[in-house]
Design an enzyme around this catalytic site. Structure first.
Site, mmCIF file in Angstrom:
data_model
loop_
_atom_site.group_PDB
_atom_site.id
_atom_site.type_symbol
_atom_site.label_atom_id
_atom_site.label_comp_id
_atom_site.label_asym_id
_atom_site.label_seq_id
_atom_site.Cartn_x
_atom_site.Cartn_y
_atom_site.Cartn_z
ATOM 1 N N TYR A 57 0.861 -1.182 0.000
ATOM 2 C CA TYR A 57 0.000 0.000 0.000
ATOM 3 C C TYR A 57 0.901 1.236 0.000
ATOM 4 O O TYR A 57 1.867 1.303 0.756
ATOM 5 C CB TYR A 57 -0.870 -0.024 1.259
ATOM 6 C CG TYR A 57 -1.751 1.176 1.479
ATOM 7 C CD1 TYR A 57 -2.950 1.323 0.780
ATOM 8 C CD2 TYR A 57 -1.411 2.154 2.417
ATOM 9 C CE1 TYR A 57 -3.782 2.414 1.020
ATOM 10 C CE2 TYR A 57 -2.231 3.241 2.657
ATOM 11 C CZ TYR A 57 -3.420 3.363 1.954
ATOM 12 O OH TYR A 57 -4.247 4.434 2.190
ATOM 13 N N ASP A 87 9.232 2.721 -0.802
ATOM 14 C CA ASP A 87 8.267 3.471 -0.002
ATOM 15 C C ASP A 87 8.608 3.234 1.465
ATOM 16 O O ASP A 87 8.260 2.205 2.052
ATOM 17 C CB ASP A 87 6.846 2.988 -0.325
ATOM 18 C CG ASP A 87 5.802 3.704 0.525
ATOM 19 O OD1 ASP A 87 6.185 4.350 1.524
ATOM 20 O OD2 ASP A 87 4.610 3.596 0.198
ATOM 21 N N LYS A 136 5.231 10.119 7.961
ATOM 22 C CA LYS A 136 5.042 9.690 9.353
ATOM 23 C C LYS A 136 6.093 10.274 10.302
ATOM 24 O O LYS A 136 5.960 11.399 10.749
ATOM 25 C CB LYS A 136 4.951 8.166 9.417
ATOM 26 C CG LYS A 136 3.758 7.645 8.538
ATOM 27 C CD LYS A 136 3.364 6.247 8.881
ATOM 28 C CE LYS A 136 2.379 5.643 7.904
ATOM 29 N NZ LYS A 136 0.978 5.779 8.233
HETATM 30 N N1 HOZ Z 1 -0.998 4.123 6.527
HETATM 31 C C1 HOZ Z 1 -2.092 3.744 7.364
HETATM 32 C C2 HOZ Z 1 -2.500 2.331 7.161
HETATM 33 N N2 HOZ Z 1 -1.508 1.398 7.080
HETATM 34 C C3 HOZ Z 1 -3.276 4.591 7.140
HETATM 35 C C4 HOZ Z 1 -3.555 5.439 8.284
HETATM 36 C C5 HOZ Z 1 -4.933 5.986 8.225
HETATM 37 O O1 HOZ Z 1 -5.569 5.783 7.191
HETATM 38 O O2 HOZ Z 1 -5.404 6.575 9.201
#
Ligand code: HOZ
Length: 426
Positions: free
Chosen positions: A142, A237, A265
């Site tokens: 993802y 990524d 992040k």
């Molecule tokens: N990257 C997050 C899921 N693996 C998404 C965080 C969110 O959508 O709050």
């Protein structure tokens, strides 16, 4: 008095599904999402006043714990000088210098407001640089919500049964080729079918959105070699893994150098941020120096830069990563011990400050293995843990996150909860 249920009902009237990011809605585990009132250190409190030991960590950024005084102070000081300028500020350069120093192949950086934007922009740059249209990604990986990347994606897209999102034009999706993580032959086959068309291979070097999957020995070395041979860019990524599995990210752990890296992040310390970077020869293809357009009103926002710089100061301190990683490893070892004691098919693994637990006998190495989990048992385990005051990501396909604020006492309390919860779902 506010309750989680009353707040969820109220939110559902004006917010789609009651949330602003699908994975928060608890659809993958059932029940009512907790509405968070405040967070400090290793803990979050919901609107009913219940305290949770937090292993969500805002899905990764909170590596020094919530509301760390040094980060809060940096944000407060920055806020007194203005919230956004829409013009350059020195902290952007400071943070870019820090990223370049930690990631040897990164000579230049572009900041964005989210990891989604970073991944999306890195792909546009790769397409512009190579003058090719196709991209190659992996099933279950993802990279945020850009159209080209919502094809056989992980995270909430996978958990909710829509790995290939509606609304992505077929004409666009056909340019996204999908291979299997840890299966080099599936990548090779696609390169052989499209030798001159693949602009880039985009991969989570340590997968964290189909739960935590480590790369097989030689997998990334093989990707590196194929990309070089066929003239495609390799994009790591590292939005999740950067500054989290090690200070120098997954590429430090694996020892493979990508062409471009995407971040997010941790580098925003909890504020909205993303970034991507690579060699000047590639990055300089972007506006204002080159023909690939990229921009953003809040990119390089001074508050986000201040929070990121303060966070990097803390995690670069001697011993931070060693202590955090050792504690996280102790937590995971205790979880595996609890599985043996209770006889439940369950296991866990970690890398640095990132971890995963699975309703499987051994940690998975592929998308197919993750999919074989007992999801119904995970749901029951999840809610037992929540009742015990432990907040894990609400999905069987998400990694969980540790921080420097988690103490040995927090680990012991968590392990006691794991033992009772596993026994309850045995
Ligand atoms: N990257 C997050 C899921 N693996 C998404 C965080 C969110 O959508 O709050």
């Amino acid at each position: 008095m506010k309750t989680n249920l009353s707040e969820f009902d109220r939110a559902g009237r004006v917010l789609v599904g009651g949330v602003n990011s699908a994975v928060r809605a608890f659809r993958a585990v059932g029940g009512t999402p907790r509405f968070i009132d405040r967070a400090e250190g290793a803990y979050m409190w919901d609107v009913e006043g219940r305290r949770y030991i937090d292993y969500l960590g805002s899905w990764g950024p909170m590596i020094v714990g919530h509301s760390h005084p040094a980060v809060v102070s940096a944000v407060q000081q920055a806020a007194t000088r203005g919230l956004s300028y829409g013009a350059p500020n020195s902290m952007e350069t400071d943070l870019a210098e820090r990223i370049c120093a930690l990631f040897p192949q990164v000579e230049k950086v572009r900041f964005t407001s989210s990891g989604t934007e970073a991944a999306m922009s890195a792909i546009r740059l790769a397409r512009g640089y190579t003058k090719r249209d196709k991209i190659l990604k992996f099933e279950g990986c993802y990279h945020g919500t850009a159209d080209s990347l919502l094809v056989k994606a992980g995270s909430g897209a996978l958990a909710f049964g829509t790995p290939s999102s509606a609304g992505v034009p077929a004409d666009l999706a056909r340019h996204t080729l999908v291979a299997q993580f840890n299966d080099l032959a599936s990548v090779q086959a696609l390169f052989e079918q499209h030798p001159d068309d693949i602009a880039c291979v985009m991969v989570e070097p340590i997968a964290g959105n189909m739960n935590l999957i480590m790369p097989a020995p030689g997998f990334h070395q093989g990707l590196r070699e194929l990309c070089t041979r066929y003239g495609a860019l390799l994009i790591f990524d590292e939005v999740m893994t950067g500054f989290r599995v090690a200070l120098g990210g997954a590429q430090q752990v694996i020892g493979v150098t990508p062409d471009l890296s995407a971040f997010g992040k941790v580098i925003g310390g909890g504020m909205p941020v993303g970034a991507f970077g690579g060699p000047a020869a590639v990055m300089d293809m972007m506006a204002p120096l080159g023909p690939v357009y990229q921009a953003g009103t809040l990119s390089g926002n001074p508050i986000a830069m201040a929070a990121g710089l303060a966070t990097l100061d803390l995690i670069a301190a001697p011993g931070f990563f060693e202590t955090m990683s050792a504690r996280c490893a102790r937590l995971v070892a205790g979880m595996n011990e609890a599985a043996r004691e209770t006889g439940v098919t369950f296991c866990a693994r970690s890398e640095g400050g990132m971890a995963g637990c699975f309703m499987l006998a051994t940690p998975p190495n592929s998308f197919a293995e993750v999919q074989a989990q007992d999801v119904e048992r995970f749901k029951r385990f999840y809610h037992r843990m929540l009742d015990e005051g432990v907040y894990l990501p609400p999905s069987p396909v998400e990694a969980f996150f540790f921080s420097g604020a988690h103490s040995d006492a927090d680990i012991d309390a968590t392990l006691a909860a794991v033992r009772r919860s596993l026994a309850a779902v045995a």
